[in-house]
Design an enzyme around this catalytic site. Structure first.
Site, PDB file in Angstrom:
ATOM      1  N   CYS A 333      11.676  33.348  -6.230  1.00  0.00           N
ATOM      2  CA  CYS A 333      11.545  32.256  -5.261  1.00  0.00           C
ATOM      3  C   CYS A 333      11.418  30.859  -5.871  1.00  0.00           C
ATOM      4  O   CYS A 333      12.082  29.926  -5.396  1.00  0.00           O
ATOM      5  CB  CYS A 333      10.412  32.544  -4.271  1.00  0.00           C
ATOM      6  SG  CYS A 333       9.094  33.574  -4.864  1.00  0.00           S
ATOM      7  N   ARG A 362       7.738  42.568 -14.490  1.00  0.00           N
ATOM      8  CA  ARG A 362       6.314  42.540 -14.164  1.00  0.00           C
ATOM      9  C   ARG A 362       5.574  43.474 -15.118  1.00  0.00           C
ATOM     10  O   ARG A 362       6.038  44.585 -15.389  1.00  0.00           O
ATOM     11  CB  ARG A 362       6.080  42.949 -12.700  1.00  0.00           C
ATOM     12  CG  ARG A 362       6.712  41.983 -11.722  1.00  0.00           C
ATOM     13  CD  ARG A 362       6.511  42.383 -10.273  1.00  0.00           C
ATOM     14  NE  ARG A 362       7.240  41.486  -9.381  1.00  0.00           N
ATOM     15  CZ  ARG A 362       7.348  41.639  -8.064  1.00  0.00           C
ATOM     16  NH1 ARG A 362       6.762  42.673  -7.480  1.00  0.00           N
ATOM     17  NH2 ARG A 362       8.033  40.767  -7.336  1.00  0.00           N
ATOM     18  N   GLN A 380      16.334  42.701  -7.819  1.00  0.00           N
ATOM     19  CA  GLN A 380      16.178  42.682  -6.362  1.00  0.00           C
ATOM     20  C   GLN A 380      17.429  42.144  -5.681  1.00  0.00           C
ATOM     21  O   GLN A 380      18.112  41.275  -6.237  1.00  0.00           O
ATOM     22  CB  GLN A 380      15.004  41.788  -5.958  1.00  0.00           C
ATOM     23  CG  GLN A 380      13.644  42.282  -6.389  1.00  0.00           C
ATOM     24  CD  GLN A 380      12.576  41.286  -6.011  1.00  0.00           C
ATOM     25  OE1 GLN A 380      12.654  40.106  -6.345  1.00  0.00           O
ATOM     26  NE2 GLN A 380      11.557  41.740  -5.301  1.00  0.00           N
ATOM     27  N   ASP A 382      17.630  39.847  -3.636  1.00  0.00           N
ATOM     28  CA  ASP A 382      16.674  38.851  -3.157  1.00  0.00           C
ATOM     29  C   ASP A 382      17.386  37.731  -2.409  1.00  0.00           C
ATOM     30  O   ASP A 382      18.510  37.366  -2.746  1.00  0.00           O
ATOM     31  CB  ASP A 382      15.915  38.273  -4.353  1.00  0.00           C
ATOM     32  CG  ASP A 382      14.528  37.791  -3.979  1.00  0.00           C
ATOM     33  OD1 ASP A 382      14.170  37.895  -2.795  1.00  0.00           O
ATOM     34  OD2 ASP A 382      13.806  37.326  -4.876  1.00  0.00           O
ATOM     35  N   HIS A 384      16.509  33.870  -0.050  1.00  0.00           N
ATOM     36  CA  HIS A 384      15.565  32.901   0.504  1.00  0.00           C
ATOM     37  C   HIS A 384      16.310  31.991   1.474  1.00  0.00           C
ATOM     38  O   HIS A 384      17.406  31.516   1.173  1.00  0.00           O
ATOM     39  CB  HIS A 384      14.912  32.086  -0.608  1.00  0.00           C
ATOM     40  CG  HIS A 384      14.028  32.923  -1.484  1.00  0.00           C
ATOM     41  ND1 HIS A 384      14.492  33.559  -2.621  1.00  0.00           N
ATOM     42  CD2 HIS A 384      12.725  33.263  -1.363  1.00  0.00           C
ATOM     43  CE1 HIS A 384      13.509  34.253  -3.168  1.00  0.00           C
ATOM     44  NE2 HIS A 384      12.426  34.095  -2.432  1.00  0.00           N
ATOM     45  N   LYS A 464       4.172  39.043   6.144  1.00  0.00           N
ATOM     46  CA  LYS A 464       5.493  39.636   5.953  1.00  0.00           C
ATOM     47  C   LYS A 464       5.705  40.823   6.878  1.00  0.00           C
ATOM     48  O   LYS A 464       4.779  41.561   7.194  1.00  0.00           O
ATOM     49  CB  LYS A 464       5.691  40.076   4.505  1.00  0.00           C
ATOM     50  CG  LYS A 464       4.650  41.062   3.983  1.00  0.00           C
ATOM     51  CD  LYS A 464       4.899  41.422   2.523  1.00  0.00           C
ATOM     52  CE  LYS A 464       3.824  42.362   1.990  1.00  0.00           C
ATOM     53  NZ  LYS A 464       4.075  42.787   0.601  1.00  0.00           N
ATOM     54  N   HIS A 510      11.280  34.408   2.647  1.00  0.00           N
ATOM     55  CA  HIS A 510      11.605  35.306   1.545  1.00  0.00           C
ATOM     56  C   HIS A 510      12.078  36.628   2.160  1.00  0.00           C
ATOM     57  O   HIS A 510      11.367  37.202   2.990  1.00  0.00           O
ATOM     58  CB  HIS A 510      10.368  35.603   0.688  1.00  0.00           C
ATOM     59  CG  HIS A 510       9.634  34.402   0.195  1.00  0.00           C
ATOM     60  ND1 HIS A 510       9.556  34.062  -1.137  1.00  0.00           N
ATOM     61  CD2 HIS A 510       8.914  33.457   0.857  1.00  0.00           C
ATOM     62  CE1 HIS A 510       8.817  32.977  -1.273  1.00  0.00           C
ATOM     63  NE2 HIS A 510       8.412  32.594  -0.082  1.00  0.00           N
TER      64      HIS A 510
END
Length: 635
Positions: A333, A362, A380, A382, A384, A464, A510
């Site tokens: 992000c 991570r 991911q 991912d 946004h 979320k 997100h």
């Protein structure tokens, strides 16, 4: 004179204080026999709980979720009782309920063996059949500490000693066993019938690696024989479908000690990855996303401004260069905000949607790593979305529809929706959180969804929506998410020029559909037991000859199929055809094509679908037509 209000709205008056059991008995003998606990004004209590004022009451039986939890909690105590009977020198520590069961930690001089588990489970059944009453007692704290010290239960005494001295202690007694517990518990051990001990694992006292290592015995408990059998069958199926085992068998991927939590993708596995990524890339394109790519390593100052350093630094890999501190990105992000911040943005550009197959790292504890399901390096799908407050609901509603379509294409049709709300450690005011949570509720309502709310489980920057999909053997997996973030864009200086020609901070949504691609592939392996649908299968068709006389014809058929975009192997080895069929069947190939002299002469092929389904002879053109249709429909 208590007035008891029951779940159906009816009332019952009693001349004096009354227990939960007494109320159940006054309603009917059958209910009294089935009662495991009660819910008094929303709090679950023992059937012996005394009600001395007006209250709302629901009788809990084994048909209720709370009843199953009471059964499991009580079975954990039964386990401890049995261990103390068989191994008097063992010390009991803690024994909570977990998903589908329970565990209890013990300190003992030697390791428990599989034979010990059988003996313990047998003794549990014997104790249960004696139908000992389970009764609650309230003790003064120091008295309880001295009691447990006197019987050699040092760990239990330490737990009680950590409780404030002015608090009384709840103990439960069943037969010759006494244990510390808040409760509630079943009225008697005879209510505990359907359980099984599963395994022994290591655990540290109070979860601290600096403390003594204990032995954790896991068990499962259910309300009926059928439910227990179904659960055990599911575990057997899960063992057969273990993605780590199938990953080796099907030559998809491997992991090794030199790269803990990082995946080596083999050609077969990488084909599956690429099919998924290209599918999601089309989803990006068809739904107005622009694909981007951000750096892997960013300066610590950016993570501090975004809020990640304060809330997430222990899970981040860090490095240093030329006296500057950096972190490997655990999420994408902040990078997407940097792209948004290039140039002056107008309200006319919103909503602006970025998508990235973002590679993240991570620092997960080594003990938490699990195949490709829990890793340290992952990618991911991912995305946004930068938008105005007025656009949140429409974006979330559209995303909800999109999620359902994508999951259906992968074969998942049962999806549960959950709404994770503000955690204790968070950024932003309560007013901002109210707006964010209410926006998600409104989007779910508009979509006609029903959902479960999860207090305290939101991200530190926003609430979320979580999408949980159910696989072929009934397990639930948390996959996609949609998060509303009013905080990070402002912290990182994101602005757009509004209709009023003044600067405004956008809202940041997100979102991910599959989540980690590694984890999603692991889920697919287990869901399909390695038998991937045609469109995902690394090898879609295997063409085999019976003898060398058909080699040229087999190669020509394989070439024709490849020209149609199919992934084809041509097995021309001099092995017997039954051997070749068996070998490729074990590799779970969707279609096996056999050509012998008859097929060659007639310019036909003999086709067998996975599962030993004989489709008979057909022309190569008819086979192509069938396969193309399967691919189009993602059969």
């Amino acid at each position: 004179m208590p007035r008891i209000t029951l779940p159906d709205g009816s009332h019952r008056n009693y001349p004096s204080a009354v227990t939960v059991f007494d109320v159940a008995a006054s309603i009917g003998a059958g209910l009294a026999k089935a009662a495991l606990a009660g819910r008094v004004d929303g709090r679950v209590v023992d059937t012996s709980h005394l009600i001395n004022q007006d209250a709302n009451l629901a009788i809990i039986t084994d048909k209720d979720a709370d009843g199953l939890e009471v059964i499991r909690h009580s079975t954990a105590h039964l386990l401890a009782y049995a261990v103390k009977e068989l191994f008097p020198e063992a010390q009991v520590t803690i024994g909570p309920v977990i998903e589908n069961g329970f565990y209890y930690d013990f300190a003992y001089k030697r390791g428990f063996t599989p034979e010990d588990l059988v003996a313990i489970e047998t003794r549990m059944s014997e104790l249960a059949k004696k139908d000992f009453p389970v009764t609650r007692e309230v003790w003064q704290r120091d008295k309880a500490v001295e009691f447990f010290k006197s019987i050699g239960e040092i760990y239990k005494a330490e737990i009680i000693a950590s409780i404030p001295a002015d608090q009384d202690i709840g103990l439960y007694r069943e037969g010759g066993f006494v244990d510390l517990c808040r409760g509630p518990h079943v009225p008697s051990t005879g209510k505990l019938k359907y359980f099984k001990l599963m395994k022994v694992a290591g655990a540290y006292w109070r979860g601290d690696q600096k403390n003594e290592q204990l032995q954790r015995i896991y068990g499962t408990a259910w309300a009926s024989k059928e439910a227990l059998a179904a659960h055990l069958h599911m575990l057997e199926e899960a063992e057969k479908r273990d993605h780590r085992k199938l990953g080796r068998q099907l030559d998809l991927f491997h992991l090794q000690e030199e790269a803990p939590g990082l995946v080596f993708w083999h050609p077969n596995g990488w084909i599956i990855w690429q099919e998924i990524e290209q599918y999601m890339r089309n989803v990006y394109r068809d739904n107005g996303y622009q694909e981007v790519r951000c750096p892997q390593i960013l300066d610590r100052s950016l993570w501090e401004r975004s809020g990640h350093w304060e809330h997430y630094k222990d899970s981040m890999f860090t490095t240093e260069s030329e006296k500057r501190d950096y972190a490997v990105k655990p999420m994408n992000c902040p990078g997407h905000v940097q792209i948004f911040n290039t140039g002056v943005r107008s309200y006319r550009e919103l909503p602006l949607r970025y998508g990235e197959f973002g590679s993240c790292h991570r620092n997960e504890p080594s003990g938490a790593l699990h195949g490709v399901m829990r890793v340290r390096g992952f990618t991911q799908d991912d995305g946004h979305i930068f938008c105005t407050e007025d656009q949140i609901q429409a974006e979330c509603t559209a995303f909800n529809t999109l999620v359902g379509k994508v999951y259906a294409d992968f074969g998942f049709t049962e999806v549960a929706v959950k709404l994770a709300l503000r955690p204790a450690s968070r950024v932003g005011s309560d007013e901002v959180w109210d707006k964010a949570e209410n926006a998600l509720r409104a989007a779910l309502t508009e979509s006609g969804e029903t959902w479960e709310e999860l207090p305290g489980e939101g991200a530190f920057y926003g609430p979320k929506i979580e999408y949980h999909i159910k696989d072929a053997i009934g397990r639930s997996w948390q996959c996609g998410t949609m998060q509303v973030d009013f905080s990070m864009p402002g912290r990182l200086g994101a602005e757009f020029v509004g209709e009023d020609n003044s600067r405004h901070t956008p809202v940041m949504l997100h979102r991910a559909i599959l989540g980690s691609l590694e984890r999603f592939i692991g889920m697919l392996v287990e869901n399909h037991a390695g038998a991937f649908p045609l469109w995902l299968a690394p090898v879609q068709v295997v063409v085999m000859n019976i003898s060398e006389h058909q080699a040229d014809y087999a190669e020509s058929v394989a070439k024709m199929l490849r020209l149609q975009g199919l992934r084809v192997d041509c097995d021309l080895r001099g092995e017997k055809i039954n051997y070749k069929i068996r070998e490729h069947s074990l590799q779970k190939r969707p279609y096996l094509v056999v050509v012998g002299e008859k097929e060659k002469a007639a310019e036909l092929v003999a086709v067998r679908a996975r599962g030993n389904i004989e489709l008979g002879q057909m022309s190569p053109e008819a086979l192509v037509e069938r396969l193309v249709l399967d691919l189009k429909n993602r059969v």
